[in-house]
Design a protein around this motif. Structure first.
Motif, PDB file in Angstrom:
ATOM      1  N   MET A   1       0.851  -1.176   0.000  1.00 35.31           N
ATOM      2  CA  MET A   1       0.000   0.000   0.000  1.00 35.31           C
ATOM      3  C   MET A   1       0.894   1.236   0.000  1.00 35.31           C
ATOM      4  SD  MET A   1      -3.124   0.946   2.590  1.00 35.31           S
ATOM      5  CE  MET A   1      -2.328   1.428   4.087  1.00 35.31           C
ATOM      6  N   MET A   2       0.664   2.131  -0.945  1.00 39.29           N
ATOM      7  CA  MET A   2       1.441   3.352  -1.034  1.00 39.29           C
ATOM      8  C   MET A   2       0.958   4.340   0.022  1.00 39.29           C
ATOM      9  SD  MET A   2       1.794   6.074  -4.177  1.00 39.29           S
ATOM     10  CE  MET A   2       2.564   4.946  -5.293  1.00 39.29           C
ATOM     11  N   ALA A   3       1.897   5.023   0.662  1.00 42.87           N
ATOM     12  CA  ALA A   3       1.545   5.994   1.690  1.00 42.87           C
ATOM     13  C   ALA A   3       0.911   7.227   1.053  1.00 42.87           C
ATOM     14  CB  ALA A   3       2.785   6.396   2.476  1.00 42.87           C
ATOM     15  N   PRO A   4      -0.129   7.751   1.669  1.00 44.05           N
ATOM     16  CA  PRO A   4      -0.770   8.965   1.145  1.00 44.05           C
ATOM     17  C   PRO A   4       0.180  10.162   1.189  1.00 44.05           C
ATOM     18  CG  PRO A   4      -2.135   7.906   2.821  1.00 44.05           C
ATOM     19  CD  PRO A   4      -0.812   7.219   2.834  1.00 44.05           C
ATOM     20  N   ARG A   5       0.013  11.082   0.260  1.00 46.62           N
ATOM     21  CA  ARG A   5       0.822  12.304   0.212  1.00 46.62           C
ATOM     22  C   ARG A   5       0.638  13.122   1.474  1.00 46.62           C
ATOM     23  NH1 ARG A   5      -0.220  17.442  -1.299  1.00 46.62           N
ATOM     24  NH2 ARG A   5      -2.303  16.908  -1.958  1.00 46.62           N
ATOM     25  N   ILE A   6      -0.590  13.290   1.906  1.00 45.53           N
ATOM     26  CA  ILE A   6      -0.892  13.965   3.168  1.00 45.53           C
ATOM     27  C   ILE A   6      -1.359  12.866   4.121  1.00 45.53           C
ATOM     28  CG2 ILE A   6      -2.330  15.682   4.337  1.00 45.53           C
ATOM     29  CD1 ILE A   6      -2.521  17.177   1.697  1.00 45.53           C
ATOM     30  N   ASP A   8      -2.813  12.456   6.913  1.00 43.30           N
ATOM     31  CA  ASP A   8      -4.115  12.414   7.587  1.00 43.30           C
ATOM     32  C   ASP A   8      -5.284  12.693   6.652  1.00 43.30           C
ATOM     33  OD1 ASP A   8      -3.142  15.038   7.434  1.00 43.30           O
ATOM     34  OD2 ASP A   8      -4.184  15.685   9.235  1.00 43.30           O
ATOM     35  N   CYS A   9      -5.085  12.513   5.333  1.00 44.64           N
ATOM     36  CA  CYS A   9      -6.161  12.726   4.368  1.00 44.64           C
ATOM     37  C   CYS A   9      -6.980  11.437   4.218  1.00 44.64           C
ATOM     38  CB  CYS A   9      -5.601  13.138   3.014  1.00 44.64           C
ATOM     39  SG  CYS A   9      -6.894  13.362   1.774  1.00 44.64           S
ATOM     40  N   PRO A  10      -8.246  11.453   4.639  1.00 53.33           N
ATOM     41  CA  PRO A  10      -9.051  10.233   4.546  1.00 53.33           C
ATOM     42  C   PRO A  10      -9.315   9.795   3.112  1.00 53.33           C
ATOM     43  CG  PRO A  10     -10.418  12.083   5.238  1.00 53.33           C
ATOM     44  CD  PRO A  10      -8.998  12.567   5.223  1.00 53.33           C
ATOM     45  N   LEU A  11      -9.350  10.725   2.169  1.00 52.88           N
ATOM     46  CA  LEU A  11      -9.568  10.347   0.772  1.00 52.88           C
ATOM     47  C   LEU A  11      -8.383   9.550   0.238  1.00 52.88           C
ATOM     48  CD1 LEU A  11     -11.062  13.721  -0.485  1.00 52.88           C
ATOM     49  CD2 LEU A  11     -12.285  11.681   0.279  1.00 52.88           C
ATOM     50  N   ALA A  12      -7.172   9.994   0.568  1.00 51.49           N
ATOM     51  CA  ALA A  12      -5.974   9.271   0.142  1.00 51.49           C
ATOM     52  C   ALA A  12      -5.914   7.894   0.795  1.00 51.49           C
ATOM     53  CB  ALA A  12      -4.732  10.085   0.480  1.00 51.49           C
TER      54      ALA A  12
END
Length: 181
Positions: A1-6, A8-12
């Motif tokens: 799983m790739m880490a989200p850019r932000i 704490d962004c729930p969409l990411a």
């Protein structure tokens, strides 16, 4: 799983958790009642080794749970064998993705003429086509309007707050705000 850019962004996080297209196909079959690897393999025409890896990924992600089924009579769904096998059952988190799948299907269908739609959502009793919408549970109002906006929550990171300061500065009227206090 790739880490989200932000972080704490729930969409990411949603996109990262869903991952590839096959996740929704497997979950769709689970929502339709499939519980055995043999049924998933037949429905999706997926090689068993690939399917085993994908089911393990969904179990690890908390969307399905694996339940051993070794007892005679555990074959109530017609797998045809009283041999040890596992059942894959939806978790609450897995069931929670169903509205997203229904909304995605409706989103695609809105661009198609009724006779061009390959799959439609209908009321089980009346067989009338349904149009899913997302509403606020407390008010019953649709949330896909400008009357509802995303704002940083109480645990928002500095990066998230900075991003939404820019977004808030571009909003017009009474829609500006911060749920985090």
């Amino acid at each position: 799983m790739m880490a989200p850019r932000i972080p704490d962004c729930p969409l990411a996080h949603a996109v990262a958790r869903i991952g590839e297209w096959w996740t929704l196909e497997l979950l769709h079959d689970a929502w339709e009642g499939h519980t055995h690897a043999a049924h998933f393999a037949e429905s999706l025409r997926t090689p068993r080794d690939v399917l085993a890896e994908r089911l393990a990924t969904l179990v690890a992600g908390g969307l399905l749970r694996r339940v051993p089924c070794a007892a005679p009579g555990c074959d109530e769904d017609g797998t045809g064998a009283d041999v040890p096998h596992d059942r894959y059952l939806l978790t609450d988190r897995g069931r929670g993705l169903r509205p997203l799948l229904l909304a995605m299907a409706a989103w695609v269908n809105q661009d198609l003429a009724p006779e061009e739609r390959g799959l439609v959502l209908v009321d089980a009793a009346t067989r009338q086509e349904a149009e899913p919408v997302l509403v606020d549970r407390r008010t019953g109002r649709r949330v896909d309007t400008a009357a509802y906006v995303l704002v940083p929550g109480p645990a928002a990171s500095r990066e998230m707050r900075a991003r939404y300061e820019v977004i808030d500065s571009r909003r017009e009227g009474p829609l500006r705000g911060d749920a985090g206090g």
